[in-house]
Write an enzyme that holds these catalytic residues in place. Structure first.
Site, PDB file in Angstrom:
ATOM      1  N   HIS A  59     -34.797 -25.681 -41.631  1.00 39.17           N
ATOM      2  CA  HIS A  59     -36.127 -26.246 -41.288  1.00 39.17           C
ATOM      3  C   HIS A  59     -36.769 -26.820 -42.561  1.00 39.17           C
ATOM      4  O   HIS A  59     -37.306 -26.079 -43.389  1.00 39.17           O
ATOM      5  CB  HIS A  59     -37.036 -25.169 -40.695  1.00 39.17           C
ATOM      6  N   HIS A 107     -39.085 -30.276 -44.310  1.00 37.49           N
ATOM      7  CA  HIS A 107     -39.815 -31.549 -44.236  1.00 37.49           C
ATOM      8  C   HIS A 107     -39.593 -32.284 -45.548  1.00 37.49           C
ATOM      9  O   HIS A 107     -39.942 -31.751 -46.613  1.00 37.49           O
ATOM     10  CB  HIS A 107     -41.320 -31.312 -44.055  1.00 37.49           C
ATOM     11  N   LYS A 129     -37.016 -31.723 -31.408  1.00 37.91           N
ATOM     12  CA  LYS A 129     -38.139 -30.864 -31.792  1.00 37.91           C
ATOM     13  C   LYS A 129     -39.318 -31.033 -30.839  1.00 37.91           C
ATOM     14  O   LYS A 129     -39.770 -32.154 -30.577  1.00 37.91           O
ATOM     15  CB  LYS A 129     -38.565 -31.219 -33.224  1.00 37.91           C
ATOM     16  N   HIS A 173     -42.039 -25.570 -32.214  1.00 33.65           N
ATOM     17  CA  HIS A 173     -43.219 -25.075 -32.933  1.00 33.65           C
ATOM     18  C   HIS A 173     -43.984 -24.248 -31.907  1.00 33.65           C
ATOM     19  O   HIS A 173     -44.641 -24.796 -31.020  1.00 33.65           O
ATOM     20  CB  HIS A 173     -44.060 -26.250 -33.460  1.00 33.65           C
ATOM     21  N   HIS A 185     -40.087 -20.889 -37.614  1.00 34.27           N
ATOM     22  CA  HIS A 185     -41.049 -20.207 -38.497  1.00 34.27           C
ATOM     23  C   HIS A 185     -41.882 -19.144 -37.787  1.00 34.27           C
ATOM     24  O   HIS A 185     -43.106 -19.233 -37.715  1.00 34.27           O
ATOM     25  CB  HIS A 185     -41.957 -21.195 -39.234  1.00 34.27           C
ATOM     26  N   ASP A 196     -39.222 -24.143 -44.032  1.00 35.14           N
ATOM     27  CA  ASP A 196     -40.413 -24.924 -43.678  1.00 35.14           C
ATOM     28  C   ASP A 196     -41.077 -25.512 -44.924  1.00 35.14           C
ATOM     29  O   ASP A 196     -42.304 -25.595 -44.995  1.00 35.14           O
ATOM     30  CB  ASP A 196     -41.409 -24.087 -42.862  1.00 35.14           C
TER      31      ASP A 196
HETATM   32  C1  NCD Z   1     -45.675 -28.735 -41.482  1.00 38.43           C
HETATM   33  C2  NCD Z   1     -45.874 -30.127 -42.107  1.00 38.43           C
HETATM   34  O1  NCD Z   1     -46.682 -30.245 -43.021  1.00 38.43           O
HETATM   35  O2  NCD Z   1     -45.201 -31.064 -41.665  1.00 38.43           O
HETATM   36  N1  NCD Z   1     -46.784 -27.900 -41.832  1.00 38.43           N
HETATM   37  C3  NCD Z   1     -46.837 -26.551 -41.839  1.00 38.43           C
HETATM   38  O3  NCD Z   1     -47.911 -26.005 -42.092  1.00 38.43           O
HETATM   39  N2  NCD Z   1     -45.784 -25.811 -41.582  1.00 38.43           N
HETATM   40  C4  NCD Z   1     -45.476 -28.859 -40.011  1.00 38.43           C
HETATM   41  C5  NCD Z   1     -45.040 -27.607 -39.322  1.00 38.43           C
HETATM   42  O4  NCD Z   1     -43.886 -27.188 -39.427  1.00 38.43           O
HETATM   43  O5  NCD Z   1     -45.888 -27.000 -38.649  1.00 38.43           O
HETATM   44 ZN    ZN Z   2     -42.189 -27.259 -40.322  1.00 34.04          ZN
END
Ligand code: NCD
Ligand code: ZN
Length: 351
Positions: free
Chosen positions: A17, A19, A103, A140, A178, A252
Site C-alpha cells: 500500500h 502513494h 480500490k 478504505h 490500513h 500507506d
Molecule cells: C492517503 C493519501 O494522502 O493519499 N492519506 C492517508 O491519510 N492515509 C489516502 C489514504 O490512504 O487514505
Molecule cells: Zn493510502
C-alpha cells in the site's frame, strides 16, 4: 531474547500500500520505496485518478522512469473505482496484468476521494466481475456519515458495509487496508485469509491518538484512518506478533507538501517510505516477535495475491540509522515520519 539479535536476514519485502503521487514528488519519493521493497502496490488516488487501463499503463511508465536506483523495482498498479467503472475495463486490465487490484474509496473519505463511491450497490456488476475473475478489491474501510464519529468509522464500516458485502460476494478477494482497530483485527482473524486479509501501517503500530494530541497538536501525525486509542494500537501489535497470515505490510506512505500539511485544513497522510521497514523491525523487536518479521514483510502479501515470494534476501543489522530530515520539492519540502530521528536497525552495507 531478541535484544541479543544483531543481524536479521529475510526475503526481500514488498509494500502492499503505497502513494507515490506524480511529477516532481514522484521523482523525489520513489527511490525510498525502491530501496527497501521489491514490489509495491501503487494507490490510484492521484488528483486525476487512475480509472482505466490507459491511465494505468501511462502512470506505471512514469514511475519506472523516475526510478533510477533500483531497476528491479516493480510497481503493481491499481484501478480507482467510480460509479462509472465498467466491468470490461477491469477484466482487460486484470487479464493483461495492467492492474493487480481495484480500490474502493468511499466518497469523501480521504485524499482525492471526491469521485469515490456513494453507494456500494453502484458497484454490483463490477464486484460480480471481480469475484468471477479473482481480482482483489482493496478497501478504505470507513463508513462516511456526518453522524458517525470519526473514531467509530472503521468499526461501523465492518458492520454496515463489509460484512453484508462479503455475504453477497463470498469468493471476492478483499484487503481491508490500513486497519486501526481491535474490531478489525477480530473480524479479520475469523475469516479465510485467501478472501479477507489486511494491511497494517508502521505508524498505527507505533503510535496512538495521545501521540498526536498531547504536548501540542501534530499535523504530521494526521492520517486517515486517524490514530486510535492505545487499546486499539495494542490489538494491532498483538495481531502481527503471532505470525498470523491475515496481516501483511502496507505502509500507506503518503507524501504531502509541507504547505498542505501546515494549513488551515491539513491534508491527511504520513510519508514514511524512508523509515517504514526499519520501523516495523523496531516494533517486532519490541514485541519479541522477530521470528515473524519475514512472514509479515515478505510472505503473507504474496500468498494473498497468488504471487511468488521474492527469492533475494536483505540483511538488517543492529546499527544506528538516522532518518532524513526533509526532501526538497521546488521551494517547498516534504517531511518524513520520524524526521531526523535515529532508529537502531539499518540495511547492511547500503545506506
Ligand atoms: C492517503 C493519501 O494522502 O493519499 N492519506 C492517508 O491519510 N492515509 C489516502 C489514504 O490512504 O487514505
Ligand atoms: Zn493510502
Amino acid at each position: 531474547m531478541s535484544k541479543f539479535i544483531k543481524k536479521i536476514i529475510i526475503k526481500k519485502p514488498d509494500d502492499w500500500h503505497v502513494h507515490l503521487r506524480d511529477n516532481e514528488v514522484l521523482r523525489k519519493v520513489v527511490k525510498y520505496t525502491g530501496k527497501f521493497y521489491k514490489r509495491a502496490v501503487i494507490m490510484p488516488n492521484l488528483d486525476n485518478p487512475i480509472t482505466n487501463c490507459s491511465k494505468g499503463i501511462a502512470y506505471r511508465s512514469r514511475i519506472l522512469k523516475s526510478m533510477h536506483l533500483n531497476y528491479q523495482f516493480q510497481p503493481l498498479m491499481t484501478c480507482y473505482l467510480t460509479n462509472l467503472t465498467i466491468p470490461k475495463e477491469l477484466e482487460i486490465g486484470f487479464s493483461n496484468k495492467i492492474f493487480i487490484a481495484a480500490k474502493f474509496y468511499p466518497n469523501y473519505s480521504t485524499t482525492n476521494s471526491k469521485t469515490g463511491i456513494k453507494k456500494i450497490s453502484d458497484l454490483t456488476s463490477v464486484l460480480e466481475c471481480m469475484e468471477k475473475i479473482g481480482m482483489p478489491l482493496l478497501i478504505h474501510g470507513e463508513e462516511m456519515h456526518k453522524n458517525i464519529d470519526i473514531y467509530d468509522r472503521e468499526a461501523k464500516f465492518i458492520e454496515k458495509t463489509l460484512d453484508p458485502l462479503r455475504k453477497k460476494f463470498p469468493k471476492l478477494k478483499i484487503v481491508l487496508e490500513h486497519i486501526t482497530t481491535k474490531e478489525s483485527v477480530e473480524y479479520i482473524k475469523k475469516s479465510d485469509f485467501n478472501y479477507l486479509s489486511a494491511t497494517i501501517t508502521p505508524h498505527h503500530l507505533m503510535l496512538n491518538r495521545n501521540d498526536m494530541f498531547c504536548g501540542g497538536m501534530k499535523p504530521y501525525l494526521y492520517c486517515l484512518p486517524v490514530l486510535k486509542k492505545n487499546t486499539h494500537q495494542m490489538a494491532l501489535r498483538k495481531a502481527i506478533s503471532k505470525g498470523d497470515k491475515h496481516f501483511f505490510l502496507g505502509s500507506d506512505t503518503a507524501p504531502h507538501l509541507h504547505k498542505n500539511k501546515i494549513n488551515l485544513l491539513s491534508c491527511a497522510g504520513i510519508f514514511n517510505a524512508p523509515s517504514s521497514l526499519l520501523s516495523y523491525v523496531k516494533v517486532f523487536e519490541e514485541m519479541n516477535a522477530l521470528k515473524h518479521l519475514q512472514s509479515f514483510c515478505s510472505e503473507n502479501g504474496p500468498k494473498f495475491y497468488n504471487m511468488p515470494i521474492n527469492q533475494e534476501t536483505i540483511t538488517i543489522v543492529k546499527k544506528p540509522f538516522k532518518i532524513i530530515e526533509k526532501i526538497n520539492i521546488g521551494k517547498d519540502i516534504i517531511i518524513p515520519f520520524l524526521s531526523g530521528e535515529t532508529l537502531n536497525w539499518s540495511l547492511e552495507n547500503k545506506y
